[in-house]
Design a protein around this motif. Structure first.
Motif, mmCIF file in Angstrom:
data_model
loop_
_atom_site.group_PDB
_atom_site.id
_atom_site.type_symbol
_atom_site.label_atom_id
_atom_site.label_comp_id
_atom_site.label_asym_id
_atom_site.label_seq_id
_atom_site.Cartn_x
_atom_site.Cartn_y
_atom_site.Cartn_z
ATOM 1 N N LEU A 134 54.948 -97.233 -7.568
ATOM 2 C CA LEU A 134 54.271 -97.697 -6.360
ATOM 3 C C LEU A 134 55.171 -97.461 -5.155
ATOM 4 O O LEU A 134 56.394 -97.459 -5.259
ATOM 5 N N HIS A 135 54.552 -97.276 -4.002
ATOM 6 C CA HIS A 135 55.284 -97.120 -2.748
ATOM 7 C C HIS A 135 55.216 -98.437 -1.991
ATOM 8 O O HIS A 135 54.335 -99.257 -2.231
ATOM 9 N N SER A 136 56.138 -98.621 -1.058
ATOM 10 C CA SER A 136 56.103 -99.849 -0.271
ATOM 11 C C SER A 136 56.627 -99.592 1.130
ATOM 12 O O SER A 136 57.336 -98.622 1.386
ATOM 13 N N ASN A 137 56.232 -100.483 2.021
ATOM 14 C CA ASN A 137 56.800 -100.528 3.361
ATOM 15 C C ASN A 137 57.125 -101.993 3.636
ATOM 16 O O ASN A 137 57.198 -102.790 2.708
ATOM 17 N N ASN A 138 57.297 -102.385 4.863
ATOM 18 C CA ASN A 138 57.713 -103.755 5.171
ATOM 19 C C ASN A 138 56.741 -104.827 4.696
ATOM 20 O O ASN A 138 57.146 -105.935 4.371
ATOM 21 N N HIS A 139 55.443 -104.506 4.668
ATOM 22 C CA HIS A 139 54.456 -105.544 4.418
ATOM 23 C C HIS A 139 53.483 -105.258 3.285
ATOM 24 O O HIS A 139 52.563 -106.028 3.067
ATOM 25 N N SER A 140 53.663 -104.155 2.583
ATOM 26 C CA SER A 140 52.683 -103.856 1.542
ATOM 27 C C SER A 140 53.265 -102.976 0.440
ATOM 28 O O SER A 140 54.269 -102.303 0.620
ATOM 29 N N VAL A 141 52.594 -103.022 -0.686
ATOM 30 C CA VAL A 141 52.882 -102.153 -1.822
ATOM 31 C C VAL A 141 51.596 -101.367 -2.060
ATOM 32 O O VAL A 141 50.500 -101.932 -2.034
ATOM 33 N N PHE A 142 51.712 -100.071 -2.275
ATOM 34 C CA PHE A 142 50.504 -99.254 -2.330
ATOM 35 C C PHE A 142 50.724 -97.977 -3.128
ATOM 36 O O PHE A 142 51.849 -97.547 -3.356
ATOM 37 N N LEU A 143 49.615 -97.390 -3.535
ATOM 38 C CA LEU A 143 49.570 -96.070 -4.146
ATOM 39 C C LEU A 143 48.176 -95.529 -3.850
ATOM 40 O O LEU A 143 47.199 -95.909 -4.484
ATOM 41 N N MET A 144 48.080 -94.686 -2.822
ATOM 42 C CA MET A 144 46.783 -94.225 -2.337
ATOM 43 C C MET A 144 46.708 -92.703 -2.401
ATOM 44 O O MET A 144 47.384 -92.012 -1.647
ATOM 45 N N TYR A 145 45.896 -92.201 -3.322
ATOM 46 C CA TYR A 145 45.681 -90.771 -3.482
ATOM 47 C C TYR A 145 44.291 -90.410 -2.948
ATOM 48 O O TYR A 145 43.334 -91.176 -3.120
ATOM 49 N N TYR A 146 44.197 -89.230 -2.354
ATOM 50 C CA TYR A 146 42.923 -88.732 -1.830
ATOM 51 C C TYR A 146 42.718 -87.281 -2.246
ATOM 52 O O TYR A 146 43.676 -86.513 -2.313
ATOM 53 N N HIS A 147 41.469 -86.933 -2.490
ATOM 54 C CA HIS A 147 41.074 -85.552 -2.764
ATOM 55 C C HIS A 147 40.247 -85.105 -1.557
ATOM 56 O O HIS A 147 39.221 -85.698 -1.245
ATOM 57 N N LEU A 148 40.710 -84.064 -0.880
ATOM 58 C CA LEU A 148 40.071 -83.569 0.335
ATOM 59 C C LEU A 148 39.622 -82.130 0.125
ATOM 60 O O LEU A 148 40.365 -81.321 -0.432
ATOM 61 N N VAL A 149 38.406 -81.827 0.548
ATOM 62 C CA VAL A 149 37.877 -80.467 0.448
ATOM 63 C C VAL A 149 37.422 -80.023 1.835
ATOM 64 O O VAL A 149 36.642 -80.720 2.490
ATOM 65 N N PHE A 150 37.951 -78.873 2.274
ATOM 66 C CA PHE A 150 37.516 -78.235 3.512
ATOM 67 C C PHE A 150 36.797 -76.942 3.158
ATOM 68 O O PHE A 150 37.261 -76.188 2.303
ATOM 69 N N VAL A 151 35.698 -76.687 3.846
ATOM 70 C CA VAL A 151 34.913 -75.484 3.611
ATOM 71 C C VAL A 151 34.972 -74.618 4.866
ATOM 72 O O VAL A 151 34.847 -75.122 5.982
ATOM 73 N N VAL A 152 35.141 -73.324 4.677
ATOM 74 C CA VAL A 152 35.136 -72.378 5.786
ATOM 75 C C VAL A 152 33.725 -72.329 6.378
ATOM 76 O O VAL A 152 32.731 -72.378 5.649
ATOM 77 N N LYS A 153 33.650 -72.258 7.703
ATOM 78 C CA LYS A 153 32.359 -72.190 8.397
ATOM 79 C C LYS A 153 31.484 -71.079 7.801
ATOM 80 O O LYS A 153 31.981 -69.978 7.532
ATOM 81 N N TYR A 154 30.221 -71.396 7.593
ATOM 82 C CA TYR A 154 29.236 -70.478 7.011
ATOM 83 C C TYR A 154 29.617 -70.015 5.598
ATOM 84 O O TYR A 154 29.094 -69.029 5.110
ATOM 85 N N ARG A 155 30.563 -70.710 4.981
ATOM 86 C CA ARG A 155 31.038 -70.350 3.638
ATOM 87 C C ARG A 155 31.519 -68.899 3.565
ATOM 88 O O ARG A 155 31.410 -68.235 2.533
ATOM 89 N N ARG A 156 32.078 -68.419 4.660
ATOM 90 C CA ARG A 156 32.601 -67.049 4.689
ATOM 91 C C ARG A 156 33.778 -66.944 3.732
ATOM 92 O O ARG A 156 34.625 -67.833 3.669
ATOM 93 N N LYS A 157 33.860 -65.858 3.027
ATOM 94 C CA LYS A 157 34.916 -65.641 2.036
ATOM 95 C C LYS A 157 36.099 -64.962 2.711
ATOM 96 O O LYS A 157 36.223 -63.742 2.687
#
Length: 132
Positions: free
Chosen positions: A3-26
């Motif tokens: 776990l990670h921590s800072n002054n006031h909290s303990v946390f473990l926050m993972y995110y999955h992010l997907v970006f798509v090219v405009k018009y799905r251009r290859k």
């Protein structure tokens, strides 16, 4: 699991992010992906974001990252999309041939929380609190 921590909290926050090219251009290749990945890492440091995994296809990218609870994800995402769009189109002229307008990325994106326990386990844990 560390776990990670800072002054006031303990946390473990993972995110999955997907970006798509405009018009799905290859337009993505390995070189452009590495360039976009380096930009993500550099900008992410300013927002307490750490890259965990990165991969791309010809028309989109997948990013797994960790963030702090105080990270303003929407501000980071907008800053990254704006800066990377500008720089990719500047440094990769072949992208301009397929994307004739200013935007490189589609306006939408997909952001999912991930990691930790499955949602049904967390729900069961919360339901059982105070029953003993």
């Amino acid at each position: 699991m560390k776990l990670h921590s800072n002054n006031h909290s303990v946390f473990l926050m993972y995110y999955h992010l997907v970006f798509v090219v405009k018009y799905r251009r290859k337009v993505f290749d390995d070189e452009m992906s590495d360039y976009a990945k380096d930009m993500f890492i550099k900008l992410g440091k300013k927002y307490n974001i750490s890259l965990v995994q990165w991969n791309h296809d010809f028309d989109h990218i997948h990013i797994l990252f960790k963030a702090h609870p105080n990270t303003e994800l929407s501000k980071f995402i907008n800053a990254y999309k704006s800066a990377s769009s500008r720089m990719i189109k500047k440094d990769f002229p072949q992208a301009r041939k397929k994307l004739w307008k200013e935007m490189f990325w589609s306006r939408s994106f997909c952001l999912l929380t991930t990691g930790g326990s499955p949602i049904n386990i967390v729900k069961k844990y919360i339901e059982n609190q105070g029953l003993k």
